[in-house]
Structures are given as structure tokens and as C-alpha cells.
Enzyme design. Structure first.
Site, PDB file in Angstrom:
ATOM      1  N   ASP A 165      16.227  -3.365  17.871  1.00 26.45           N
ATOM      2  CA  ASP A 165      16.137  -2.624  16.618  1.00 26.45           C
ATOM      3  C   ASP A 165      14.794  -1.934  16.576  1.00 26.45           C
ATOM      4  O   ASP A 165      13.780  -2.509  16.948  1.00 26.45           O
ATOM      5  CB  ASP A 165      16.253  -3.593  15.439  1.00 26.45           C
ATOM      6  CG  ASP A 165      17.702  -3.889  15.137  1.00 26.45           C
ATOM      7  OD1 ASP A 165      18.519  -2.977  15.320  1.00 26.45           O
ATOM      8  OD2 ASP A 165      18.004  -5.022  14.737  1.00 26.45           O
TER       9      ASP A 165
ATOM     10  N   PHE B 181       1.804   7.253  -8.055  1.00 29.54           N
ATOM     11  CA  PHE B 181       2.984   7.754  -7.357  1.00 29.54           C
ATOM     12  C   PHE B 181       4.241   7.257  -8.050  1.00 29.54           C
ATOM     13  O   PHE B 181       4.340   6.110  -8.450  1.00 29.54           O
ATOM     14  CB  PHE B 181       2.972   7.242  -5.899  1.00 29.54           C
ATOM     15  CG  PHE B 181       4.164   7.700  -5.123  1.00 29.54           C
ATOM     16  CD1 PHE B 181       4.162   8.950  -4.538  1.00 29.54           C
ATOM     17  CD2 PHE B 181       5.294   6.900  -4.995  1.00 29.54           C
ATOM     18  CE1 PHE B 181       5.267   9.390  -3.828  1.00 29.54           C
ATOM     19  CE2 PHE B 181       6.398   7.341  -4.302  1.00 29.54           C
ATOM     20  CZ  PHE B 181       6.379   8.591  -3.708  1.00 29.54           C
TER      21      PHE B 181
ATOM     22  N   ALA C 263       8.720   7.785  -7.960  1.00 29.66           N
ATOM     23  CA  ALA C 263       9.818   8.336  -7.170  1.00 29.66           C
ATOM     24  C   ALA C 263      10.278   9.665  -7.748  1.00 29.66           C
ATOM     25  O   ALA C 263      10.806  10.507  -7.021  1.00 29.66           O
ATOM     26  CB  ALA C 263      10.970   7.347  -7.121  1.00 29.66           C
TER      27      ALA C 263
ATOM     28  N   ARG D 257       7.270  12.209  -6.965  1.00 29.11           N
ATOM     29  CA  ARG D 257       7.004  12.195  -5.527  1.00 29.11           C
ATOM     30  C   ARG D 257       5.589  12.705  -5.216  1.00 29.11           C
ATOM     31  O   ARG D 257       5.362  13.367  -4.221  1.00 29.11           O
ATOM     32  CB  ARG D 257       8.067  13.025  -4.774  1.00 29.11           C
ATOM     33  CG  ARG D 257       9.461  12.426  -4.912  1.00 29.11           C
ATOM     34  CD  ARG D 257      10.436  13.102  -4.015  1.00 29.11           C
ATOM     35  NE  ARG D 257      10.609  14.494  -4.412  1.00 29.11           N
ATOM     36  CZ  ARG D 257      10.935  15.471  -3.573  1.00 29.11           C
ATOM     37  NH1 ARG D 257      11.103  15.210  -2.301  1.00 29.11           N
ATOM     38  NH2 ARG D 257      11.084  16.706  -3.986  1.00 29.11           N
ATOM     39  N   MET D 258       4.691  12.410  -6.105  1.00 27.58           N
ATOM     40  CA  MET D 258       3.310  12.850  -5.946  1.00 27.58           C
ATOM     41  C   MET D 258       2.389  11.778  -6.477  1.00 27.58           C
ATOM     42  O   MET D 258       2.736  11.051  -7.387  1.00 27.58           O
ATOM     43  CB  MET D 258       3.061  14.127  -6.778  1.00 27.58           C
ATOM     44  CG  MET D 258       3.247  15.401  -5.995  1.00 27.58           C
ATOM     45  SD  MET D 258       2.479  16.800  -6.821  1.00 27.58           S
ATOM     46  CE  MET D 258       2.894  16.586  -8.534  1.00 27.58           C
ATOM     47  N   SER D 259       1.192  11.723  -5.921  1.00 24.63           N
ATOM     48  CA  SER D 259       0.159  10.900  -6.535  1.00 24.63           C
ATOM     49  C   SER D 259      -1.124  11.723  -6.506  1.00 24.63           C
ATOM     50  O   SER D 259      -1.198  12.740  -5.812  1.00 24.63           O
ATOM     51  CB  SER D 259      -0.031   9.600  -5.747  1.00 24.63           C
ATOM     52  OG  SER D 259      -0.545   9.886  -4.468  1.00 24.63           O
TER      53      SER D 259
ATOM     54  N   LYS E 229      -1.255  14.716  -3.738  1.00 26.29           N
ATOM     55  CA  LYS E 229      -0.674  14.514  -2.422  1.00 26.29           C
ATOM     56  C   LYS E 229       0.766  14.097  -2.621  1.00 26.29           C
ATOM     57  O   LYS E 229       1.072  13.320  -3.552  1.00 26.29           O
ATOM     58  CB  LYS E 229      -1.443  13.401  -1.681  1.00 26.29           C
ATOM     59  CG  LYS E 229      -0.836  12.934  -0.391  1.00 26.29           C
ATOM     60  CD  LYS E 229      -0.679  11.402  -0.332  1.00 26.29           C
ATOM     61  CE  LYS E 229       0.545  10.946  -1.119  1.00 26.29           C
ATOM     62  NZ  LYS E 229       0.631   9.529  -1.309  1.00 26.29           N
TER      63      LYS E 229
ATOM     64  N   ASP F 125      20.085  -9.807  12.211  1.00 27.05           N
ATOM     65  CA  ASP F 125      19.908 -10.742  11.107  1.00 27.05           C
ATOM     66  C   ASP F 125      20.971 -10.574  10.034  1.00 27.05           C
ATOM     67  O   ASP F 125      21.309 -11.510   9.343  1.00 27.05           O
ATOM     68  CB  ASP F 125      18.496 -10.620  10.511  1.00 27.05           C
ATOM     69  CG  ASP F 125      18.130  -9.189  10.162  1.00 27.05           C
ATOM     70  OD1 ASP F 125      19.017  -8.315  10.301  1.00 27.05           O
ATOM     71  OD2 ASP F 125      16.989  -8.956   9.772  1.00 27.05           O
TER      72      ASP F 125
ATOM     73  N   ASP G 100      25.663  -7.590  11.418  1.00 27.72           N
ATOM     74  CA  ASP G 100      25.295  -7.723  12.828  1.00 27.72           C
ATOM     75  C   ASP G 100      26.142  -8.788  13.526  1.00 27.72           C
ATOM     76  O   ASP G 100      26.164  -8.859  14.754  1.00 27.72           O
ATOM     77  CB  ASP G 100      23.825  -8.149  12.964  1.00 27.72           C
ATOM     78  CG  ASP G 100      22.881  -6.992  12.726  1.00 27.72           C
ATOM     79  OD1 ASP G 100      23.296  -5.845  12.975  1.00 27.72           O
ATOM     80  OD2 ASP G 100      21.739  -7.232  12.307  1.00 27.72           O
TER      81      ASP G 100
END
Lengths: 678, 548
Positions: free
Chosen positions: A292, A367, A369, A372-374, A386, A514, A518
Site C-alpha cells: 500500500d 483554515f 474546508a 480552503r484558505m488560511s 495561502k 487491514d 482487504d
């Protein structure tokens, strides 16, 4: 190491004596033959005692004892671990949930498959199962030795709990997935004790070969007596037994089971539990490794790896603004930018951290969601941001700035290489914002992975990286890590299909996993290592469990499997090669009475026929003891091509096996010849 | 020219001829056994015996066919010999039932141990209808079994090994008959006789009565060598001037013996799609053969002072070099023809043919049998050495697991068991001891040689031993039958389990089986296995004799 081994050997001496029982020895035909020979010479020595016959008898019994000791020592190491485990398996009280939701207290051993139990902080989990309700921190040090608590929660891939571990906080409901007496700890104890040990396919094949060799030597020795009688001298039975024991492959016969137990033990020491010895052997044969990407090849988080200034900004400017704008970003990506810029030379003390900035009156934009900036608005009016390219360029334009043409180029280049671009912008006090540069985020390959893959390639093992990333990103990481192939946007079905394709081409496949999804692939793979943090389904499907849940260990598992087989082959070669010298010691000694000319074959110049034969017998016994450490530790394994490895091992164990006994027997003879009566 | 130089020249001459025939003959045999079409004459045979040539057999079926054919062959040959008085050209010759049984088993098993003497035991009819026929089909059987094993190595996920009757027929019709026909003509040109004449007596110049034998010698001689059979038309075998008149026929016979055994490795390489494997096989058998030639010649040349001192038992027209060469070749293959009397060799020189046989008849061994014996040793070598590279051992991508190692180990066990038990039993039985010509270690060598010769299906005699007595006839018949067919059944079992497997791909982790290192390893395995098994017995025979 040596002293502790000597102590273990001493402690296990009683066990070695107990194993003199022929019913036990029956499983190792080579040693059984020695046992029969010892009984025979004992009887003969009693009937007709002589220094020679008594000495041979003593050393024959010593041979059997040393063989038992090798096995006992190997088992003894496992027993110590089993005892530690047993201590954790104290009688627990389970609080079982009834259908109506009330709780009844029952002994942990009375739990049945599918029962639901409540476990609260401070209580011991009564059996293996899956968390079906709640989340808790669990202390698993009893089985993993790792003291840091782990989080177990319902749903997802971290729901499995092991009986005997302790809940540290919160309350969970666990559905029991093991039958009484078949819990993980029970199996672990049985495994490390070697109680459930069965001979592996390769071990059986080798035993067949050793038994055949033994039969050939029994025939060869049996045919000597009539020929000797024909030639005019009846040989004493003691001499024939001594010859037989020296010729049959006692060395490897004595050490074979110890090698197998020690191989399992080496895995256990690395906190990997193999459910069968067959799996360990298969590990040595693996020719394709499915790894993985996340957590195995890469650190799993995208990290800042490069700063690209745009629009005439200096790199130092970019570093400073990137640092400031990321202070309020608590995501791993944000933290990686802070770390990266500090390493890059940004003066973190002068610029201050979030707390210092807040205290100074700066306004921190955290920041989220949605944005989408801080960023941060400094007291002097400077504003830095940014974030995702579209978000930051939108912010720049909203505030009256313009976006340069070269930005798009850089952003596209980074995306094209599989990385993630984050754009950094700064607005001077009162001024319009401008873009200062781009931070290149990427999945960082763990250090040393490329070298490991190169080693694997040299060993003839193909590595395939499995990832959910898009093909572009996957390709970039695959190239950087140096894996042979990759499977991008992989679904469990893809994984399964890949395993089947590899296997149909005759390759053995190893993988780690895990999650519940899988499980089918783990079961299909020849070596499936389930992570201990994984679901019960995964642990059930795999044939190994890694208690540390470290997928990188798959590579170690392969090495241990190979080492196991190499040790077996090397000691077999050594054992057979030894016979050459023994012949030169014994044959002239046996027949020199009939044909004095055969003295020419006494190339070692051994002092008398009796001392020659006795020296060979003593060497034969002592070499077992001398090789116990090697059998337990395994032959040193290095990642070499098969050709180089064969040449090296043939030289060491083949040629060495011819030479060593010449020296050893001669030395022993020098001492033995001092004994009166020989 | 010194002996060493003469030997080197002789070996180079033979090697040059074999180098020229190796590729075309090997490739031809590959075509024969992979061809989809049948020749018309073959179709007639299949119709006569009621075989569908397109139906392939599992290993059990293949082994069953081999055994059935062998038992039927023994029975028919036995009856033919006993009833030869009813046939033309019997010349009044006959055999005892135990001699007849021994002979029937002997020719069926490609051993050609002759406890009878050709001049008194077998008339022309038996020679042509019985012995020569078996010379062809027993050789063809060996080739067929080897080809079945090669198919096992080459095929994947298959439970079929081919059709024994087809392989037998094709080996006879397309390989043995054409070469034997050409060889017979060449031998005729070299002076070997071919007629149906009865013996007639003449008076020699010195006034002594001598019986001059006739018979269809050339036709039998050709297949005797080509099929590594070795049963001579005359008691003196290839030392007889009518069988082997001079140096050129001697060279031709040596080449005929080695022709197929040295070409089959090329076939092997083509079958498994890796010619280097065949090269390794040639390397191993070549090394062992040249080693034994060198040792035998050296021993004979240094046996006693003077250039003629060790000419006892050797023909003037061949000399030490060509006699020792013939002795090594005939025992290194399972031929057993002789052009000199091995019993008269020096202790060490006589030990070489014995050791050649005890190696298990694989240097290069009989037609077919040599190749499969070699491959069995390769399986053993791969198993032990393969472990040392840290993988489950594999040969050409086939795992050497429990079934494979069991089969290979039991093959390896069979011959030593027969030789050691047979010799051990014989040296204490008065009836066997009476058959010896010598006492002491040389007498032991004689008995051991006979049992080893029979168990390895070689058939060469040490001479000296009067083997035509019921005990030795029956013991040796048993050794020949068991020594031939126990390994064949096990080899076919091995082939079956190999064919059923898939094939693992070659990686850097695969132990290479085409390197000089591996060649050395196989040579070492052959020598160590045989050495460890027989060293004590040899110490009391040839070694004791040589060192006293």
C-alpha cells in the site's frame, strides 16, 4: 548472546533428558537411529566393557542429548514468551448484554460467538471481537509490548479488539468473534510454545531426503560386515554403530526442528505472528510484493517539498509569507509547510507563532474546508493568504489584485507531476494583493525506500504499489520510490484481480491489509499480513498478523522466510560434506587390521584406530552443540542474487563442511590419544 | 607419443565426431517426439496393436504400458530361447531355464548381461528374432521414458505425458533403425561378418583344430552399441575380431555407443526451451567421462613397468589407450560391451569401470536412462542447493516438493540397496563364492562388479566370475529387473508431478541451473552420493588391492 544462550541451554537440560523418550524421537528418524545405536552399544558395553566401547556409548548418548537440547532450547525461548502472555490471560468477568439491553455478569471463558459485552474504562476486554458501539482508548501493551494506547472505534477499519487488553477510557460494546479457548492470545501462546507446530512442506521434503540418506547408510554399513567377514575379520558391533552414526546426517537431523521453531520465533520477536510455518516458508518464495502506498511507501500525508516563487518575489519572501499564512492551518499539510519553511531558514522567533501574533493584535484566519484558505492579517495591515489555487486567486482578484501568467504554468506543472500546488499571496498594507509563489505539496516517500526496493529487485522480488490516487500521482510516486509497478485508483476488486494474475503466472504474492474489504485479497495472497489494528475479518483472512501494524515489515518477513530456508540448506550441505572427513578417519581405522595398506588413507595421521573412531564420534556430537547458535540465529542473510548467494553458501558450508571436520577430528584425536586404554 | 598424448588425441577425436553429430541428431529426436504426424509404417503398427496414437497417457498409464511391455517381452523371449530347438538355424544350441530367464530379463532391461556364451547358448534365430529385437525396443523404451520426463519438465498444468506406444514406435522406426542400418553397413565395410553360416572347423597352420563361427553379426553389432545394449554375438564380445576387427571399427563402435547419450541433452534443451540446460548436462557427463578415461588410462599405463606389462587381457590391435577408452565408455554408458577383459586390469584400472557403474550410469549413461538418471541427480542437487538461496527449490520453474523429492530419493536408493544387499548376501554364500576366479579383495571386486553391473543394467562382466549358475542367474535377474523398472516407475511419477505444476517465472531470486557453478555442483553431487554410499565396500575391494 552466548552467555544467555548457555543459560537457556542449562535451564532446558531437563527438557532435553525428557525427550530421550523414543516415542518423541520417532518423529526424527535420524536421531531415532542414533538412539537405537546408543541402546545397542550400552548393552554391548555392559556385556563386554572396554574403554573404547564405554567412551563410544557415552558420546552416542551425548549425541542424542545434544539433538534434544537444540530443540528444547528453541522451544524454551518460546515458552518464556508464552508465560508472559499467559499472565495477561487472567480470569476476566464479562458483562454480557442481554436481548433486552440489561447486563449480566458471566466468566470470560463462557462467552460465545456473537455475544455482545460492555467494557468500560479500567476493565479488561474479555475476548476477541469487534467494537460495535462507541470509541475508546485501549492499552494493548500485553500483546504488542507497545505502551502507547490505541484508539478503537465502531465501524471502519479500527474496530478489532483483542481479549486480554485493557480499556483506558470511555465505554464500548464489543461483539465477540472468537470461540472460547480459541482467542487470539490462546493461539499466540500455542504458536510461540510450538505446541501447534506442524512440519512445513519443505521440512517434510527435507526429512524424506534425510531419511533416505539414513537408509542408504544403514545399508552401506550393513553390507560391510559380510564383506569384512569375507576379508577375514569380523568387525565389532560398536565400531559399526559408530560408523553408522557418523555417516547419517545427524547434524541437520538434530537441528532441523530447532531451525523451524527459531524461524517462527524470529518473527515473533519482530511482533509478527505467523499462523503457520507454511506461511513463513511461503514468505521466502514470494516474488511479488503488493505494498500500500500510504503508510508503507510514503508517510501518508502530503508534505511541503518545494517553494516556487512567482512574479518576481524572492524565495525568502515566499518562505516568510508561506510560514505566516500557514500558522493558522492545523492540517498536516499546513504543519508541514511551517516545518519546511523553518528548516528553510525562516526566523520563526522573530515572526512569532499564532499565540504571539494574536497577542500582538493580528487577526488569524484559520483554515476551513469551505474557504480552503488560511492566513493572517497583521497589525500593520499586511495580509497573507495561502490555499487552493482557485480560492487564493479569487481572493486576490476580489481585493483588486491581478494574477500573473506564470502562476498557471507553475500550478499546472506541479499538478502534472502528481503533486498538490498551494498558492501563497500577500497584500502590503493598504495595497492590492499579489501572488508570491506556490508551495509544492507532495506525498513524501519514506527515506531508504528506494534502496530497499533495489535490494528486493536484486533478490528477484517485484514490488507493486497499490494506491487510490489517480494514475498521474501514482506514477510520480512510483517513479520516485523506485517500485517496479503500480496500481492506481485501486479498488479491492482490482487488488484481487492483480493477485490472481500474478499467481496464474506462477508468482507467489505477499501483501498487507487491514480493512474488511482487504480480507478476500489477504486470503487469496500466499502471504497475507494483517495489521493488528485492522478488522477481525482481515486478521482472520491473513496468515500473519503484525502486532505493530507496520506494513513496511513485510520486507523483513520475506527476509526471515528466506533465512529459514537458507539455514536448512546450509546445514544440510554442511552435514553431508562432513562425511568425507569422517570416512577418512574411520575406514582406514576399521580395516587397517585386514589390509595394512589402507593406512595410506589415514591422511590425518590419527594416533590409533580406536582414537580415530572415537574422535569422529566426538566431533559428530560436538558439532551439533557448536551449531545450535547458528540454527537459532539463522545463517546471515544479505540481499544478493541467487547466483551470488549460492556461490557464497556453497563455499562456506560445502567446502567449509569438507575442511572443518579434518581439523576438528585431528584436534580431538590429539586429546583423546592421551586417554589410557585407547 | 606418450600415453597421455595418445589418450588426449583419442578423446579429442571422439569428441570432435560427437560435437558434429550432437546438434543434428538432438534436433532430429526433438522433432520425432513433437511431431504431430505419423509415418505410414507407424500407422500400420498402431493399427496392428490397436493403439490410438493421438491419445496421451497419464503417468500411471505410461508406467503401466512400460511394465506390461517389459513383462510380455521377458515372457516371449524366455519361451523363444527355451523353444529355439523348434526353429531354423538353432545350431543345436540351448540354455538352462535359469540361464534363459536371466537372458530374457537381461535383454529386456537393456542390460545384456550374458551368463551364457553366445557361441553355445543362442542360435541365429534367437539372436535375430529375440536378442536383436530386444536390443531395439529396450533402447527405445529408455528413450521413451526419458522423453516422458522431458515432457513433464516442459509441460504445465497437464496430467498427460504422451503415449508410450507412440514413443516406443517412433524411437525404433525413426531413430534406432535408420542409424543402425547405416552403422551395420559401415561395420560390414570394416570387416564385421554378416551371414547365416554354421560354425565350421579348420586346421590352423600350427596344426590346431579351430572352430570358425558365422552369423548375422554386423546387424546385431550396430544396435548393440547404438542402443547401449552391449550383448555380444560372441562370448568375447567386442574383443572378438568378427565383432570388432580393427581400430576403425573400434572407433566407430565407441562413437555409436556415445551417439545418442550425447545428443539427447540437446533434445532436452530444445524440449524445455533452454538449450543451456542441455549444455550443462553435456558438461557434467563429459567431465565425469573424461575423468574416468584419464584415470583408467593412467592406472593401466602405470600398473607395471614396461610398455607391455599391462597388456594382459587386452587386444594388441587396440592397445592400452583404446582399451581403457572403450572400458570407460562402455561402463560410463550402460552398454557393457567389452573389447578387453576388465578382470585383468590393474586394481585401480579395474576399479574405474566399477565406479563408473556405481555412479548410477549417468556419465553419460544408457540411451534415455542416462538422461533421466542425470535429471534425478539434478533434482537432488537443486533441492539441497536451492534451499541455500532461500527459496523453495525449483528446477526450470517447477517446485521440488514432497512428491518430487520422494521419487528422486527412492530412485537414488534403489541401486545402492540392490548392490549392497546383493553383494553382502553373495560374499557369505558358498555357492556364490565358488563362482569366483580369485580370492581376497579381487574376488570381492568380481562379485561386487557382477551385482553392480546387473543392478545398473550395464551388463559388462569383470570376467573371472562363472556366472552361469542358478543362484547368480536368479539374483542378477532380480537385480536387473528391479534396477531397471523401479526407477522407471518412480521417474514417471516424478514426470507426472512435474507436468501437473505450473511454471514459476525466472527472476534474480531463482537459482540458475545453467552456470559452470551448477555444473560443478551436479558433478560434486554425483561423486559425493556414490562415494559416501560405496566407499567402505570399495575400500575392501579395489582400494585395498591397489594399496597393498
Amino acid at each position: 548472546m552466548t552467555t544467555s544462550l548457555a543459560r537457556t541451554a542449562w535451564q532446558n537440560l531437563p527438557a532435553a533428558f525428557a525427550k530421550l523418550d523414543p516415542r518423541h524421537l520417532w518423529h526424527t528418524p535420524v536421531i531415532m537411529v542414533v538412539w537405537v545405536g546408543s541402546v545397542l552399544t550400552t548393552v554391548l558395553s555392559v556385556l563386554d566393557p572396554s574403554v573404547f566401547s564405554i567412551a563410544v556409548t557415552v558420546w552416542l548418548w551425548a549425541t542424542v542429548l545434544f539433538a534434544n537440547l537444540a530443540e528444547a532450547v528453541a522451544e524454551g525461548r518460546g515458552k518464556a514468551q508464552a508465560d508472559t502472555l499467559r499472565r495477561t490471560r487472567t480470569e476476566t468477568v464479562a458483562r454480557r448484554l442481554r436481548e433486552d439491553g440489561t447486563v449480566e455478569e458471566v466468566p470470560g471463558t463462557a462467552l460465545l460467538l456473537g455475544d455482545r459485552v460492555v467494557v468500560e474504562a479500567g476493565q479488561v476486554i474479555p475476548g476477541d471481537g469487534d467494537v460495535v458501539e462507541g470509541v475508546a482508548t485501549v492499552d494493548e501493551s500485553a500483546i504488542t509490548g507497545e505502551s502507547a494506547p490505541v484508539i478503537r472505534e465502531s465501524g471502519g477499519d479500527r474496530c478489532a479488539v483483542t481479549g486480554g487488553t485493557t480499556v483506558l477510557s470511555d465505554r464500548v460494546v464489543v461483539r465477540i468473534t472468537s470461540k472460547p479457548g480459541e482467542t487470539f492470545i490462546d493461539r499466540m501462546i500455542a504458536l510461540v510454545e510450538g505446541a501447534s507446530r506442524q512440519k512445513t512442506p519443505n521440512e517434510i521434503a527435507l526429512s524424506i531426503l534425510l531419511t533416505t540418506l539414513t537408509i542408504i547408510f544403514v545399508l552401506a554399513v550393513a553390507a560391510i560386515q559380510p564383506m569384512a567377514v569375507y576379508s577375514g575379520q569380523r568387525l565389532s558391533l560398536v565400531v559399526l554403530v559408530a560408523l553408522l552414526v557418523c555417516l547419517i546426517p545427524t547434524t541437520i537431523g538434530a537441528l532441523l526442528s530447532a531451525i523451524g521453531i527459531a524461524g517462527m520465533d524470529r518473527l515473533v520477536q519482530r511482533n509478527v505472528l505467523a499462523m503457520s510455518g507454511r506461511a513463513v516458508e511461503a514468505a521466502g518464495d514470494v516474488s511479488t510484493l503488493l505494498l500500500d502506498k500510504t503508510g508503507t511507501i510514503t508517510f501518508g500525508n502530503r508534505r511541503a517539498s518545494e517553494l516556487v516563487p512567482v512574479g518576481g518575489a524572492s524565495r525568502a519572501d515566499l518562505a516568510r509569507t508561506a510560514y505566516l499564512s500557514s500558522l493558522a492551518d492545523e492540517t498536516p499539510e499546513g504543519r508541514s509547510i511551517v516545518e519546511y519553511t523553518v528548516e528553510d531558514g525562516v526566523d520563526a522567533v522573530a515572526l512569532g507563532d499564532v499565540v504571539a501574533l494574536r497577542r500582538a493584535g493580528a487577526e488569524v484566519v484559520e483554515f476551513s474546508a469551505t474557504t480552503r484558505m488560511s492566513g493572517v492579517d497583521l497589525p500593520d495591515g499586511t495580509r497573507v493568504r495561502k490555499g487552493a489555487g482557485s480560492a487564493v486567486t479569487a481572493w486576490v482578484r476580489e481585493n483588486g489584485g491581478t494574477v500573473g501568467g506564470d502562476l498557471e504554468m507553475h500550478v499546472d506543472a506541479i499538478s502534472g507531476s502528481g503533486g498538490t500546488p498551494l498558492v501563497v499571496a500577500e497584500a502590503a498594507p493598504g495595497g492590492a494583493p499579489t501572488v508570491v509563489g506556490v508551495v509544492h505539496l507532495k506525498d513524501v516517500v519514506k527515506p531508504g525506500m528506494r534502496e530497499r526496493f533495489e535490494q528486493l529487485r536484486a533478490m528477484g522480488i517485484r514490488t507493486v504499489m497499490i494506491t487510490g490516487d489517480n494514475p498521474l500521482t501514482a506514477k510520480a510516486i512510483a517513479e520516485e520510490a523506485g517500485v517496479d509497478d503500480y496500481l492506481a485508483e485501486a479498488t479491492p476488486e482490482d487488488k484481487m484481480a492483480l493477485i490472481k494474475t500474478e499467481q496464474s503466472g506462477g508468482r507467489l504474492v505477499a501483501m498487507t491489509g487491514d480493512g474488511t474489504n482487504d480480507a478476500p485479497a489477504l486470503a487469496q495472497a500466499d502471504v497475507g499480513v494483517a495489521m493488528n489494528t485492522g478488522t477481525s475479518a482481515a486478521k482472520e483472512a491473513g496468515n500473519m498478523v503484525d502486532l505493530d501494524s507496520d506494513p513496511t515489515k513485510l520486507i523483513d518477513v520475506v527476509a526471515i522466510g528466506k533465512q529459514l530456508l537458507i539455514t536448512r540448506g546450509a546445514l544440510t550441505t554442511f552435514s553431508i560434506a562432513n562425511d568425507v572427513a569422517k570416512y577418512f578417519a574411520i575406514i582406514p581405522a576399521m580395516f587397517v587390521g585386514i589390509f595394512p595398506g589402507l593406512q595410506t588413507l589415514n591422511v590425518m595421521g590419527l594416533s590409533s584406530p580406536e582414537s580415530a573412531m572415537l574422535s569422529a564420534v566426538i566431533f559428530n556430537a560436538l558439532v551439533i552443540v557448536a551449531l545450535i547458535p547458528l540454527a537459532l540465529k539463522g545463517v546471515r542473510y544479505r540481499a544478493l542474487s541467487a547466483h551470488a548467494m549460492l556461490r557464497r553458501n556453497l563455499l562456506v558450508f560445502g567446502l567449509g563442511g569438507v575442511v572443518v571436520p579434518f581439523v576438528g577430528i585431528k584436534l580431538i584425536d590429539l586429546i583423546v590419544s592421551l586417554v589410557p586404554g585407547l | 607419443m606418450s600415453i597421455a598424448l595418445q589418450t588426449a588425441t583419442a578423446v579429442l577425436l571422439v569428441a570432435a565426431i560427437l560435437a558434429a553429430t550432437h546438434v543434428p541428431l538432438g534436433a532430429w529426436m526433438h522433432r520425432v517426439f513433437t511431431d504431430e504426424r505419423d509415418w505410414r509404417v507407424e500407422r500400420v503398427v498402431y493399427r496392428l496393436v490397436g493403439v490410438d496414437p493421438r491419445t496421451e497417457q497419464r503417468w500411471q498409464g505410461y508406467a503401466g504400458s512400460v511394465l506390461a511391455f517389459a513383462v510380455a517381452s521377458v515372457a516371449l523371449l524366455f519361451l523363444l530361447i527355451l523353444g529355439q530347438g523348434l526353429l531354423p538355424w538353432d545350431l543345436g544350441r540351448s540354455m538352462h531355464w535359469d540361464t534363459a530367464l536371466n537372458t530374457a530379463v537381461s535383454f529386456t532391461t537393456n542390460t545384456n548381461w550374458q551368463s551364457y556364451s553366445g557361441e553355445s547358448g543362442a542360435g541365429h534365430a534367437v539372436q535375430m528374432l529375440g536378442l536383436t529385437v530386444q536390443n531395439f525396443v529396450s533402447a527405445a523404451t529408455g528413450i521413451a521414458v526419458a522423453v516422458a520426463l522431458l515432457r513433464g519438465l516442459a509441460r504445465r498444468h497437464s496430467d498427460r505425458l504422451g503415449n508410450f506406444w507412440v514413443d516406443l514406435t517412433r524411437a525404433t522406426v525413426r531413430i534406432l533403425l535408420p542409424i543402425a542400418a547405416v552403422a551395420a553397413v559401415l561395420l560390414l565395410l570394416g570387416g564385421v561378418i554378416q551371414n547365416l553360416a554354421s560354425p565350421h572347423s579348420i586346421e590352423t597352420l600350427t596344426g590346431v583344430q579351430q572352430t570358425i563361427q558365422g552369423g548375422p553379426v554386423a546387424s546385431q553389432e550396430a544396435i548393440k552399441e547404438l542402443g547401449t545394449n552391449g550383448g555380444g554375438f560372441f562370448n568375447a564380445n567386442s574383443a572378438h575380431p568378427f565383432e570388432n576387427p580393427g581400430p576403425w571399427t573400434n572407433l566407430l563402435e565407441i562413437v555409436l555407443i556415445l551417439l545418442i547419450p550425447f545428443a539427447l541433452p540437446y533434445t532436452y534443451g530444445l524440449m524445455v526451451g533452454d538449450r543451456r540446460q542441455g549444455a550443462v548436462a553435456v558438461g557434467v557427463i563429459g567431465t565425469l567421462l573424461i575423468g574416468s578415461i584419464a584415470l583408467a588410462t593412467w592406472a593401466e599405463a602405470h600398473a607395471a613397468a614396461g610398455p607391455l606389462a599391462s597388456m594382459e587381457g587386452k587386444e594388441q590391435r587396440f592397445g592400452i589407450v583404446w582399451s581403457s577408452l572403450f572400458a570407460s565408455v562402455t561402463t560410463g554408458t550402460s552398454t557393457g560391451a567389452v573389447n578387453s577383459m576388465h578382470d585383468s586390469y590393474s586394481a585401480l584400472g579395474g576399479g574405474v569401470p566399477l565406479v563408473n557403474m556405481l555412479l548410477g550410469e549417468l556419465s553419460p549413461g544408457g540411451v534415455g536412462t542416462g538422461l533421466y538418471s542425470y535429471l534425478v541427480v539434478v533434482v537432488l542437487a537443486v533441492f539441497i542447493a536451492g534451499l541455500m538461496v532461500g527459496r523453495t527449490p525449483e528446477l526450470l520453474g517447477k517446485t521440488v516438493g514432497r512428491t518430487e523429492i520422494t521419487s528422486a530419493a527412492l530412485v537414488t536408493l534403489t541401486m545402492p540397496a540392490l548392490v549392497l544387499l546383493g553383494t553382502g548376501l553373495s560374499v557369505v554364500l558358498p555357492t556364490a563364492l565358488d563362482a569366483r576366479a580369485n580370492d581376497g579383495p579381487h574376488g570381492l571386486s568380481e562379485l561386487m562388479y557382477a551385482v553392480a553391473s546387473a543392478s545398473n543394467n550395464n551388463g559388462s562382466a569383470f570376467a573371472g566370475l562363472s556366472a552361469d549358475q542358478p543362484y547368480l542367474n536368479l539374483l542378477l535377474a532380480f537385480c536387473m529387473f528391479a534396477g531397471r523398472f523401479v526407477p522407471i516407475v518412480l521417474v514417471l511419477r516424478l514426470a507426472g508431478s512435474l507436468a501437473a505444476q505450473g511454471r514459476r517465472p525466472v527472476t534474480a531470486g531463482t537459482m540458475p541451473t545453467h552456470t559452470p557453478l551448477f555444473t560443478t555442483l551436479v558433478v560434486g553431487t554425483v561423486i559425493v552420493v556414490a562415494g559416501l554410499t560405496f566407499f567402505p565396500s570399495l575400500a575392501l575391494g579395489p582400494i585395498a588391492e591397489a594399496l597393498s
